[in-house]
Design a protein around this motif. Structure first.
Motif, PDB file in Angstrom:
ATOM      1  N   ARG A  77     -34.286 -20.428 -20.377  1.00 46.44           N
ATOM      2  CA  ARG A  77     -35.703 -20.798 -20.252  1.00 46.44           C
ATOM      3  C   ARG A  77     -35.913 -22.279 -20.555  1.00 46.44           C
ATOM      4  N   LEU A  78     -35.219 -22.786 -21.566  1.00 49.42           N
ATOM      5  CA  LEU A  78     -35.360 -24.200 -21.913  1.00 49.42           C
ATOM      6  C   LEU A  78     -34.786 -25.109 -20.834  1.00 49.42           C
ATOM      7  N   GLU A  79     -33.758 -24.647 -20.133  1.00 46.44           N
ATOM      8  CA  GLU A  79     -33.182 -25.450 -19.045  1.00 46.44           C
ATOM      9  C   GLU A  79     -34.213 -25.720 -17.958  1.00 46.44           C
ATOM     10  N   GLY A  80     -35.095 -24.772 -17.698  1.00 50.88           N
ATOM     11  CA  GLY A  80     -36.163 -24.994 -16.724  1.00 50.88           C
ATOM     12  C   GLY A  80     -37.070 -26.132 -17.152  1.00 50.88           C
ATOM     13  N   VAL A  81     -37.401 -26.168 -18.439  1.00 51.62           N
ATOM     14  CA  VAL A  81     -38.235 -27.243 -18.979  1.00 51.62           C
ATOM     15  C   VAL A  81     -37.483 -28.566 -18.904  1.00 51.62           C
ATOM     16  N   LEU A  82     -36.220 -28.550 -19.326  1.00 46.29           N
ATOM     17  CA  LEU A  82     -35.410 -29.769 -19.299  1.00 46.29           C
ATOM     18  C   LEU A  82     -35.268 -30.304 -17.881  1.00 46.29           C
ATOM     19  N   GLU A  83     -35.111 -29.414 -16.915  1.00 48.11           N
ATOM     20  CA  GLU A  83     -34.998 -29.815 -15.502  1.00 48.11           C
ATOM     21  C   GLU A  83     -36.270 -30.540 -15.058  1.00 48.11           C
ATOM     22  N   ARG A  84     -37.424 -29.973 -15.387  1.00 49.96           N
ATOM     23  CA  ARG A  84     -38.705 -30.594 -15.005  1.00 49.96           C
ATOM     24  C   ARG A  84     -38.892 -31.968 -15.660  1.00 49.96           C
ATOM     25  N   CYS A  85     -38.288 -32.154 -16.832  1.00 49.61           N
ATOM     26  CA  CYS A  85     -38.408 -33.422 -17.562  1.00 49.61           C
ATOM     27  C   CYS A  85     -37.307 -34.418 -17.206  1.00 49.61           C
ATOM     28  N   GLY A  86     -36.380 -34.006 -16.331  1.00 55.21           N
ATOM     29  CA  GLY A  86     -35.271 -34.879 -15.970  1.00 55.21           C
ATOM     30  C   GLY A  86     -34.205 -34.981 -17.053  1.00 55.21           C
ATOM     31  N   LEU A  87     -34.120 -33.955 -17.910  1.00 54.91           N
ATOM     32  CA  LEU A  87     -33.200 -33.979 -19.047  1.00 54.91           C
ATOM     33  C   LEU A  87     -32.100 -32.923 -18.962  1.00 54.91           C
ATOM     34  N   ARG A  88     -31.942 -32.283 -17.825  1.00 51.52           N
ATOM     35  CA  ARG A  88     -31.006 -31.161 -17.723  1.00 51.52           C
ATOM     36  C   ARG A  88     -29.586 -31.522 -18.155  1.00 51.52           C
ATOM     37  N   ASP A  89     -29.120 -32.694 -17.832  1.00 53.57           N
ATOM     38  CA  ASP A  89     -27.756 -33.086 -18.158  1.00 53.57           C
ATOM     39  C   ASP A  89     -27.637 -33.794 -19.508  1.00 53.57           C
ATOM     40  N   ARG A  90     -28.746 -33.992 -20.185  1.00 54.21           N
ATOM     41  CA  ARG A  90     -28.754 -34.665 -21.491  1.00 54.21           C
ATOM     42  C   ARG A  90     -28.171 -33.714 -22.549  1.00 54.21           C
ATOM     43  N   ASP A  91     -27.202 -34.177 -23.318  1.00 55.53           N
ATOM     44  CA  ASP A  91     -26.606 -33.352 -24.376  1.00 55.53           C
ATOM     45  C   ASP A  91     -27.590 -33.183 -25.528  1.00 55.53           C
ATOM     46  N   ILE A  92     -27.922 -31.923 -25.825  1.00 55.78           N
ATOM     47  CA  ILE A  92     -28.778 -31.572 -26.953  1.00 55.78           C
ATOM     48  C   ILE A  92     -28.106 -30.408 -27.669  1.00 55.78           C
ATOM     49  N   VAL A  93     -27.862 -30.551 -28.961  1.00 54.87           N
ATOM     50  CA  VAL A  93     -27.187 -29.517 -29.749  1.00 54.87           C
ATOM     51  C   VAL A  93     -28.219 -28.493 -30.206  1.00 54.87           C
ATOM     52  N   ILE A  94     -28.006 -27.222 -29.810  1.00 51.09           N
ATOM     53  CA  ILE A  94     -28.881 -26.122 -30.220  1.00 51.09           C
ATOM     54  C   ILE A  94     -28.001 -25.044 -30.836  1.00 51.09           C
ATOM     55  N   ARG A  95     -28.414 -24.556 -31.997  1.00 50.79           N
ATOM     56  CA  ARG A  95     -27.627 -23.546 -32.718  1.00 50.79           C
ATOM     57  C   ARG A  95     -28.540 -22.452 -33.228  1.00 50.79           C
ATOM     58  N   MET A  96     -27.993 -21.239 -33.302  1.00 50.96           N
ATOM     59  CA  MET A  96     -28.780 -20.081 -33.713  1.00 50.96           C
ATOM     60  C   MET A  96     -27.930 -19.145 -34.550  1.00 50.96           C
ATOM     61  N   THR A  97     -28.555 -18.557 -35.547  1.00 51.35           N
ATOM     62  CA  THR A  97     -27.896 -17.566 -36.372  1.00 51.35           C
ATOM     63  C   THR A  97     -28.861 -16.418 -36.643  1.00 51.35           C
ATOM     64  N   GLY A  98     -28.309 -15.241 -36.873  1.00 49.18           N
ATOM     65  CA  GLY A  98     -29.141 -14.051 -37.043  1.00 49.18           C
ATOM     66  C   GLY A  98     -29.671 -13.832 -38.440  1.00 49.18           C
ATOM     67  N   CYS A  99     -29.215 -14.628 -39.413  1.00 47.33           N
ATOM     68  CA  CYS A  99     -29.676 -14.469 -40.789  1.00 47.33           C
ATOM     69  C   CYS A  99     -29.465 -15.771 -41.558  1.00 47.33           C
ATOM     70  N   PRO A 100     -29.965 -15.844 -42.792  1.00 48.63           N
ATOM     71  CA  PRO A 100     -29.820 -17.076 -43.576  1.00 48.63           C
ATOM     72  C   PRO A 100     -28.390 -17.413 -44.008  1.00 48.63           C
ATOM     73  N   ASN A 101     -27.427 -16.536 -43.787  1.00 43.56           N
ATOM     74  CA  ASN A 101     -26.039 -16.881 -44.112  1.00 43.56           C
ATOM     75  C   ASN A 101     -25.532 -18.000 -43.210  1.00 43.56           C
ATOM     76  N   SER A 102     -26.160 -18.190 -42.077  1.00 44.43           N
ATOM     77  CA  SER A 102     -25.969 -19.361 -41.215  1.00 44.43           C
ATOM     78  C   SER A 102     -24.555 -19.553 -40.679  1.00 44.43           C
ATOM     79  N   CYS A 103     -23.912 -18.473 -40.258  1.00 41.21           N
ATOM     80  CA  CYS A 103     -22.557 -18.585 -39.711  1.00 41.21           C
ATOM     81  C   CYS A 103     -22.507 -19.442 -38.443  1.00 41.21           C
ATOM     82  N   GLY A 104     -23.604 -19.547 -37.708  1.00 39.43           N
ATOM     83  CA  GLY A 104     -23.656 -20.397 -36.517  1.00 39.43           C
ATOM     84  C   GLY A 104     -24.031 -21.833 -36.828  1.00 39.43           C
TER      85      GLY A 104
END
Length: 151
Positions: A35-62
């Motif tokens: 979904r965010l890639e669609g936004v990035l595409e419209r903004c001309g940022l699709r190929d721009r490196d952006i670090v995104i990370r997600m974890t399922g709990c506060p232990n933060s393994c990701g």
């Protein structure tokens, strides 16, 4: 081709593998990034490196605290959102919004991506931009990461 955000996404295994997880991460992050890639595409940022990370709990393994954009699961479909880590991992991010859903994440990031596309400095990474633009204050010491932000 793979987008810059997809190239730089990381998540823990979370549900159903990890019994500590409150929310999805590994199975859900590709959907959110799509979904965010669609936004990035419209903004001309699709190929721009952006670090995104997600974890399922506060232990933060990701390692969400190390991302320019990070999410920590609070409940199914609900995450705390962190912004402002630097691209190379030398600065932790800062809490930006609590208990956000997918639609809220898109609504929060869409205008930021637009502003980043229009106002970023040459070579400026997204995490550095959100700090410079005042969305969050920089995290100056790891011991302060669990404190509430003063934005």
């Amino acid at each position: 081709t793979v987008s810059g955000m997809r190239r730089n996404m990381m998540a823990c295994v979370a549900l159903p593998t990890c019994p500590l997880a409150f929310a999805e991460a590994e199975r859900y992050l590709p959907t959110l990034v799509g979904r965010l890639e669609g936004v990035l595409e419209r903004c001309g940022l699709r190929d721009r490196d952006i670090v995104i990370r997600m974890t399922g709990c506060p232990n933060s393994c990701g390692r969400p605290s190390m991302g320019e954009i990070g999410f920590i699961g609070k409940a199914p479909g609900t995450y705390n959102m962190y912004l402002g880590g630097d691209f190379v991992g030398k600065r932790l991010n800062t809490l930006f919004a609590e208990s956000v859903t997918e639609d809220q994440i898109i609504a929060l990031l869409t205008p930021m991506f637009g502003k980043y596309a229009a106002e970023r400095e040459k070579g400026e990474a997204f995490g550095d931009f959100v700090v410079r633009a005042g969305y969050v204050k920089p995290m100056t010491a790891g011991r302060l990461w669990w404190t509430l932000p003063q934005v």
